[in-house]
Design a protein around this motif. Structure first.
Motif, PDB file in Angstrom:
ATOM      1  N   ARG A   1       0.828  -1.222   0.000  1.00 30.04           N
ATOM      2  CA  ARG A   1       0.000   0.000   0.000  1.00 30.04           C
ATOM      3  C   ARG A   1       0.851   1.256   0.000  1.00 30.04           C
ATOM      4  NH1 ARG A   1      -2.160   3.158   4.005  1.00 30.04           N
ATOM      5  NH2 ARG A   1      -1.262   1.779   5.597  1.00 30.04           N
ATOM      6  N   LEU A   2       1.977   1.240   0.706  1.00 29.17           N
ATOM      7  CA  LEU A   2       2.864   2.401   0.791  1.00 29.17           C
ATOM      8  C   LEU A   2       4.157   2.141   0.037  1.00 29.17           C
ATOM      9  CD1 LEU A   2       2.501   3.115   4.630  1.00 29.17           C
ATOM     10  CD2 LEU A   2       1.236   4.212   2.768  1.00 29.17           C
TER      11      LEU A   2
ATOM     12  N   VAL B   1       8.194   5.579   2.273  1.00 33.35           N
ATOM     13  CA  VAL B   1       7.150   5.983   3.230  1.00 33.35           C
ATOM     14  C   VAL B   1       7.053   4.966   4.364  1.00 33.35           C
ATOM     15  CG1 VAL B   1       4.673   6.373   3.533  1.00 33.35           C
ATOM     16  CG2 VAL B   1       5.846   7.289   1.524  1.00 33.35           C
TER      17      VAL B   1
ATOM     18  N   GLU C   1       7.424   5.723   8.261  1.00 32.99           N
ATOM     19  CA  GLU C   1       6.370   5.348   9.207  1.00 32.99           C
ATOM     20  C   GLU C   1       6.928   4.530  10.373  1.00 32.99           C
ATOM     21  OE1 GLU C   1       2.918   5.553   9.322  1.00 32.99           O
ATOM     22  OE2 GLU C   1       2.738   6.943   7.634  1.00 32.99           O
TER      23      GLU C   1
END
Length: 489
Positions: free
Chosen positions: A411-412, A416, A420
């Motif tokens: 998803r990322l 990123v 995170e």
């Protein structure tokens, strides 16, 4: 599994508690080493883990059973609990539930054992039945609770048994606890009574029991004292004396079924009385409960010492078993999954270090308290804290072998995900745990009762200590080290 219908019979004696609350009250507050010791039968967890993925296994990702097991361990690590996993050993009975017992290790066993050790928990191979070994460990004080779905543990002699909670983070972690003291006091049922239930209703060793005998009839027969007299005979008599005793006992059983003289069964059962075979009860089945194969007690010696997680090893195992095993995904997943447990365990062991009961504790995370809830009317008070990385992420990827690239469908983006993984994380930690490690963080006017669940203080002021933990320990030692752990020694 276990004895048919026994949980239903015992439900009046059950106590429902939060696993976190009971681990603090009966573990952190009650034990010098601060951890509630919980014993788990590995075979039951294997069955539960496989049951979830009976359908749609191919769509569940790589090693879904081990993945679920990993998340269960992570959930348990957030509580002051030391788990001892026990697996069946070579002397277990060859037949269970009328099926031949497989002697080869289950394919999940190796992976589960690896994760257990990496989480700082313990693993033991029993002499025979894991449930029997756990009951013996419970009786001898090695563990506080047997966590199981198998009611056989009570017949083996366990004194405190709890049924598994939900392991979903969004669910309440409620467990039903069965204490033999409560079962005896509230329902007047002894171990001998439970043995008779097993023989009448059926168990893993003899699924049929006494055919056509249901729970109501079994309970009535137990009320006539037939279980206690049988238990006493099996426990004390020689084979010759037992051969003389059993026909008389069997005649009493048939008579109670036929006439129900004290109306304890609620009805007469002449056809059932006539069907009782001369081979009932099967003493070989009874002896499996009363005299199981057990390890020598010295084999329990190294099981009770809790340890911090081996973060590098956990990273290595996740890379090996899971599709999200790339470095960035491991870091990102560990932040939410493992940071809370690492912080809890780190603080507990740090408190033990302050009192001279544990060595130096690595500080993989920084813990900054932002607020403390009002004192709870019951249970425990929570600290609101922010965790920041202090080497945890680096340790998680230290031993990776580059087996997996970052997933293209993630998803990322990888950058990123890495960003995170280093963000501060807000968590809630029981104030008592923080106070025993770093009292000035939550209670500058430190007193020896502090945040015990049985005691609340009128006012709380929060002092957030942002310095080096070593400086905090020095300050504590110079000022108030005397009373910190003395009341709990």
């Amino acid at each position: 599994m276990g004895i048919k219908g026994l949980w239903k019979i015992l439900e009046e004696a059950a106590e429902n508690h939060s696993l976190r609350t009971i681990s603090i009250k009966d573990g952190f507050e009650a034990r010098k080493e601060r951890f509630l010791r919980v014993g788990v039968d590995v075979s039951i967890w294997i069955q539960q883990l496989q049951q979830v993925f009976l359908k749609g296994h191919a769509q569940a990702g790589e090693n879904p059973e081990l993945r679920s097991f990993f998340y269960r361990l992570a959930m348990l690590s957030e509580r002051p609990i030391h788990v001892i996993f026990v697996i069946d050993g070579p002397l277990r009975p060859h037949l269970k539930r009328a099926k031949q017992v497989k002697t080869a290790p289950h394919w999940l066993t190796e992976g589960m054992q690896r994760f257990v050790h990496a989480f700082g928990f313990a693993w033991l191979e029993a002499a025979g039945e894991a449930e029997a070994e756990l009951a013996e460990m419970n009786k001898s004080g090695i563990i506080d609770i047997v966590l199981t779905e198998d009611s056989d543990a009570l017949v083996f002699g366990a004194i405190t048994v709890a049924r598994n909670p939900s392991y979903k983070r969004t669910d309440a972690d409620i467990i039903a606890i069965y204490r033999t003291s409560s079962i005896l006091q509230e329902q007047r049922l002894s171990r001998g009574d439970l043995l008779l239930f097993a023989l009448l209703l059926g168990s893993d060793y003899d699924p049929s029991g006494l055919p056509r005998c249901g729970p109501t009839v079994a309970l009535g027969l137990v009320r006539y004292g037939l279980g206690r007299s049988l238990f006493a005979a099996l426990s004390s008599m020689s084979d010759n004396d037992l051969s003389d005793f059993l026909p008389r006992w069997r005649a009493q059983l048939r008579d109670k079924l036929k006439t129900d003289p004290s109306n304890l069964i609620g009805r007469r059962c002449p056809s059932l009385a006539a069907s009782v075979p001369n081979t009932f009860p099967d003493t070989s089945v009874a002896r499996l409960f009363l005299s199981p194969a057990l390890l020598s007690p010295d084999r329990y010696a190294d099981l009770t010492t809790p340890r911090l997680m081996d973060i590098s090893r956990l990273g290595e195992l996740c890379e090996l078993y899971f599709t999200w095993g790339s470095g960035a995904e491991i870091r990102k997943s560990f932040r939410t999954t493992l940071w809370p447990g690492e912080a809890t365990r780190m603080l507990i062991l740090e408190g033990l270090h302050n009192s001279g009961l544990y060595g130096q504790v690595p500080q993989m995370l920084q813990v900054n308290v932002t607020s403390v809830d009002e004192p709870a009317a019951k249970g425990y008070t929570l600290c609101h804290a922010v965790l920041t990385d202090n080497g945890f992420a680096a340790a998680a990827t230290h031993s990776l072998r580059g087996l997996r690239a970052y997933r293209a469908g993630a998803r990322l983006s990888e950058d990123v995900a890495l960003a995170e993984s280093l963000k501060p994380l807000k968590v809630k930690i029981p104030a008592l745990i923080v106070e025993r490690a770093r009292p000035l963080l939550v209670n500058p006017d430190y007193n020896t009762l502090g945040y015990q669940s049985i005691h609340t203080i009128a006012t709380i002021s929060v002092h957030v200590f942002l310095g080096n933990p070593a400086q905090l320990v020095t300050a504590i030692s110079n000022a108030i080290v005397g009373p910190i752990c003395a009341p709990f020694a």
